[in-house]
Design a protein around this motif. Structure first.
Motif, mmCIF file in Angstrom:
data_model
loop_
_atom_site.group_PDB
_atom_site.id
_atom_site.type_symbol
_atom_site.label_atom_id
_atom_site.label_comp_id
_atom_site.label_asym_id
_atom_site.label_seq_id
_atom_site.Cartn_x
_atom_site.Cartn_y
_atom_site.Cartn_z
ATOM 1 N N LEU A 105 -5.056 11.952 3.260
ATOM 2 C CA LEU A 105 -5.548 11.261 2.070
ATOM 3 C C LEU A 105 -5.666 12.201 0.865
ATOM 4 C CD1 LEU A 105 -8.308 8.949 3.615
ATOM 5 C CD2 LEU A 105 -6.025 8.296 2.799
ATOM 6 N N ILE A 106 -5.916 13.475 1.176
ATOM 7 C CA ILE A 106 -5.986 14.445 0.077
ATOM 8 C C ILE A 106 -4.591 14.738 -0.459
ATOM 9 C CG2 ILE A 106 -6.567 16.839 -0.513
ATOM 10 C CD1 ILE A 106 -8.843 16.645 1.557
ATOM 11 N N ASP A 107 -3.655 14.898 0.438
ATOM 12 C CA ASP A 107 -2.289 15.247 0.026
ATOM 13 C C ASP A 107 -1.539 14.060 -0.560
ATOM 14 O OD1 ASP A 107 -2.773 17.813 0.864
ATOM 15 O OD2 ASP A 107 -1.864 17.504 2.863
ATOM 16 N N TYR A 108 -1.889 12.836 -0.140
ATOM 17 C CA TYR A 108 -1.190 11.630 -0.606
ATOM 18 C C TYR A 108 -2.211 10.647 -1.201
ATOM 19 C CZ TYR A 108 3.087 13.066 1.744
ATOM 20 O OH TYR A 108 4.211 13.754 2.125
ATOM 21 N N ALA A 109 -2.062 10.361 -2.488
ATOM 22 C CA ALA A 109 -2.922 9.366 -3.135
ATOM 23 C C ALA A 109 -2.486 7.970 -2.697
ATOM 24 C CB ALA A 109 -2.833 9.495 -4.654
ATOM 25 N N THR A 110 -3.425 7.024 -2.757
ATOM 26 C CA THR A 110 -3.160 5.656 -2.295
ATOM 27 C C THR A 110 -3.138 4.701 -3.480
ATOM 28 O OG1 THR A 110 -4.274 6.135 -0.202
ATOM 29 C CG2 THR A 110 -3.945 3.811 -0.766
ATOM 30 N N ILE A 111 -2.074 3.923 -3.587
ATOM 31 C CA ILE A 111 -1.939 2.896 -4.621
ATOM 32 C C ILE A 111 -1.730 1.557 -3.923
ATOM 33 C CG2 ILE A 111 -0.622 2.052 -6.606
ATOM 34 C CD1 ILE A 111 0.216 4.931 -7.153
ATOM 35 N N THR A 112 -2.686 0.658 -4.105
ATOM 36 C CA THR A 112 -2.568 -0.687 -3.534
ATOM 37 C C THR A 112 -2.221 -1.643 -4.662
ATOM 38 O OG1 THR A 112 -4.213 -0.172 -1.842
ATOM 39 C CG2 THR A 112 -3.732 -2.499 -2.238
ATOM 40 N N ALA A 113 -1.037 -2.233 -4.601
ATOM 41 C CA ALA A 113 -0.554 -3.124 -5.665
ATOM 42 C C ALA A 113 -0.374 -4.529 -5.118
ATOM 43 C CB ALA A 113 0.756 -2.601 -6.239
ATOM 44 N N THR A 114 -0.980 -5.494 -5.809
ATOM 45 C CA THR A 114 -0.817 -6.907 -5.465
ATOM 46 C C THR A 114 -0.023 -7.567 -6.584
ATOM 47 O OG1 THR A 114 -2.917 -6.950 -4.267
ATOM 48 C CG2 THR A 114 -1.991 -9.072 -4.950
ATOM 49 N N PHE A 115 1.138 -8.111 -6.235
ATOM 50 C CA PHE A 115 2.010 -8.744 -7.216
ATOM 51 C C PHE A 115 1.889 -10.259 -7.087
ATOM 52 C CE2 PHE A 115 3.974 -4.700 -5.960
ATOM 53 C CZ PHE A 115 4.008 -4.052 -7.190
ATOM 54 N N SER A 116 1.533 -10.935 -8.183
ATOM 55 C CA SER A 116 1.413 -12.399 -8.184
ATOM 56 C C SER A 116 2.412 -12.980 -9.175
ATOM 57 C CB SER A 116 -0.009 -12.826 -8.564
ATOM 58 O OG SER A 116 -0.362 -12.332 -9.846
ATOM 59 N N ARG A 117 2.867 -14.179 -8.845
ATOM 60 C CA ARG A 117 3.882 -14.819 -9.677
ATOM 61 C C ARG A 117 3.259 -15.305 -10.987
ATOM 62 N NH1 ARG A 117 8.708 -16.546 -8.070
ATOM 63 N NH2 ARG A 117 8.047 -16.535 -5.879
ATOM 64 N N ALA A 118 3.850 -14.916 -12.109
ATOM 65 C CA ALA A 118 3.351 -15.320 -13.431
ATOM 66 C C ALA A 118 3.848 -16.714 -13.763
ATOM 67 C CB ALA A 118 3.809 -14.330 -14.499
ATOM 68 N N ALA A 119 3.010 -17.447 -14.480
ATOM 69 C CA ALA A 119 3.408 -18.785 -14.922
ATOM 70 C C ALA A 119 4.554 -18.676 -15.919
ATOM 71 C CB ALA A 119 2.227 -19.496 -15.562
ATOM 72 N N VAL A 149 0.879 -1.175 0.000
ATOM 73 C CA VAL A 149 0.000 0.000 0.000
ATOM 74 C C VAL A 149 0.913 1.220 0.000
ATOM 75 C CG1 VAL A 149 -1.812 1.263 1.192
ATOM 76 C CG2 VAL A 149 -1.809 -1.240 1.226
ATOM 77 N N LEU A 150 0.910 1.928 -1.105
ATOM 78 C CA LEU A 150 1.813 3.057 -1.278
ATOM 79 C C LEU A 150 1.042 4.365 -1.115
ATOM 80 C CD1 LEU A 150 3.663 1.821 -4.500
ATOM 81 C CD2 LEU A 150 4.218 1.301 -2.111
ATOM 82 N N ARG A 151 1.634 5.311 -0.416
ATOM 83 C CA ARG A 151 1.095 6.667 -0.315
ATOM 84 C C ARG A 151 2.082 7.581 -1.025
ATOM 85 N NH1 ARG A 151 -2.311 6.650 4.287
ATOM 86 N NH2 ARG A 151 -3.752 4.921 3.911
ATOM 87 N N VAL A 152 1.591 8.230 -2.071
ATOM 88 C CA VAL A 152 2.454 9.085 -2.884
ATOM 89 C C VAL A 152 1.833 10.471 -2.950
ATOM 90 C CG1 VAL A 152 3.335 7.167 -4.260
ATOM 91 C CG2 VAL A 152 1.293 8.388 -5.026
ATOM 92 N N PRO A 153 2.640 11.516 -3.096
ATOM 93 C CA PRO A 153 2.084 12.869 -3.212
ATOM 94 C C PRO A 153 1.059 12.936 -4.346
ATOM 95 C CG PRO A 153 4.459 12.973 -2.928
ATOM 96 C CD PRO A 153 4.118 11.527 -3.110
#
Length: 427
Positions: free
Chosen positions: A263-277, A171-175
């Motif tokens: 939350l206004i100053d920092y947008a939220t990016i939730t990234a789920t990384f799964s292993r590719a076949a 869960v990333l918080r970025v400007p």
């Protein structure tokens, strides 16, 4: 008349020569007429040999015939197609597609993204931005490290992270001003399989919370003023109880305001990384039969593809100047020689695999075609008869006219000679 004919050696010879002349002339005319447009009675592999200018095989492929179904349903697959060339039927290399494979183009789906702060100025209000991504990568742990590095590099931070052997979540918080830039970099880590982006306008909520906070502060100031003026213990205790409740509400509202501002100053990016076949490399196997034989040589080709990205296109270059496309087909070589047939397969991602097959086509043995010879002999016989008739129609009338002229002129000439001889004796 009989006496004249009998005594005339010329007429006698003419009557003897005339039939022979008619027959010989008719035979010559008939043979010339029969053999002029005809081909020989000898053939090579079932195809009559033609004159040199027409005997060259054309390096062209007849139009592809798409045939649905299996090989057993094909009728006449062994026959050769002919094309017209200079008024003569020429046998050209042909290709029959047995089971064409429909090309399935790769499909790509995109998910609309919420408008980023760079696209919608913050001056219009207070907006929270959220994105949820599912990304296929070869190493989830490595992808998690890259995502954290992206957040830190633009002044953000990692609010939460977890990982297992097959997946990782961050869960990333970025400007807010770097939201779109960060989102693009995270998507570039792997292959995005799912993307959901949302936004929440909290302008009114934020304004209400600040108004509530101001009201609570004013209420606290009022209670503090009353507390300073209180002279009764009971009144003081009651006022302090109210002050505690107001302070608790102030703390709660301030915390909510701080969280909303974050939350206004920092947008939220939730990234789920799964292993590719792991993808299997593109492979190609070609079966061709027969690999050698006499012309016309019909060879059945069948390809088997595996790996890569499904949606294959198979192309053939038969080495005789013709080409075709399909997984299973029959190609007929009509000219003797060694042909290096090139087969290539292309998958939906553009990967190419190539294979080669050597085909040896030998010249067909020359044999005698009895049926062809019989037809030629019959045609020759009737042509000779026709020639005799044609010569007779032309020669006999001329000969009869000449004979009649001779019969008429000969007595007159003999009489004139006799008169001339008598006059000579008299003189």
């Amino acid at each position: 008349m009989k006496a004249l004919l009998g005594k005339s050696k010329l007429v006698r010879n003419l009557l003897l020569i005339l039939p022979a002349f008619v027959i010989i002339g008719g035979v010559i005319v008939g043979i010339a007429g029969a053999l002029g447009p005809q081909v020989g009675a000898f053939r090579s592999g079932g195809v009559y040999a033609t004159s040199p200018q027409y005997n060259a095989e054309l390096p062209t492929t007849a139009p592809l015939q798409t045939i649905g179904g299996a090989l057993s349903s094909i009728s006449g697959a062994g026959q050769q197609a002919t094309i017209e060339w200079g008024g003569s039927n020429l046998v050209a290399p042909t290709t029959i597609v047995l089971s064409p494979t429909p090309v399935v183009p790769a499909t790509h789906s995109t998910t609309p993204k919420a408008t980023s702060p760079s696209q919608s100025p913050l001056q219009s209000g207070s907006i929270e931005f959220f994105s949820n991504l599912t990304v296929r990568v070869s190493s989830p742990q490595s992808a998690l490290t890259k995502a954290a590095g992206i957040a830190y590099s633009i002044g953000g931070y990692v609010a939460f992270s977890s990982s297992t052997n097959s997946s990782a979540t961050a869960v990333l918080r970025v400007p807010a001003s770097e939201y779109q830039n960060a989102l693009s970099q995270v998507e570039a880590i792997g292959n995005v399989t799912n993307s959901i982006a949302t936004s929440n306008d909290v302008t009114i909520k934020y304004t209400d919370m600040n108004a509530t906070l101001q009201s609570l502060l004013a209420e606290r100031d009022a209670f503090l003023k009353l507390l300073n003026q209180s002279t009764s213990l009971n009144a003081t205790i009651v006022i302090e109880g109210y002050l505690q409740g107001v302070n608790a509400q102030i703390n709660s509202v301030q915390s909510e305001i701080l969280q909303t501002r974050r939350l206004i100053d920092y947008a939220t990016i939730t990234a789920t990384f799964s292993r590719a076949a792991v993808k299997t490399p593109l492979g190609l196997k070609v079966i061709a039969s027969p690999l050698a034989g006499a012309t016309p040589l019909s060879v059945t080709f069948r390809t088997f593809e595996k790996g890569g990205v499904p949606g294959y296109i198979v192309n053939y270059n038969f080495g005789d100047g013709t080409a075709a496309q399909g997984e299973a087909l029959i190609h007929t070589y009509t000219k003797a020689g060694d042909y290096n047939t090139t087969i290539s397969v292309t998958d939906s991602s553009g990967n190419v695999k190539t294979s080669w097959v050597m085909i040896h086509a030998s010249g067909a043995p020359v044999g005698f075609d009895f049926a062809g010879f019989t037809n030629l002999a019959a045609n020759l016989f009737f042509s000779v008869i026709q020639g005799i008739v044609e010569v007779a129609i032309v020669v006999i009338p001329i000969t009869l006219v000449a004979a009649l002229a001779f019969i008429v002129i000969a007595p007159i000439r003999s009489r004139l000679r006799s008169i001339k001889a008598s006059n000579g004796k008299a003189a």
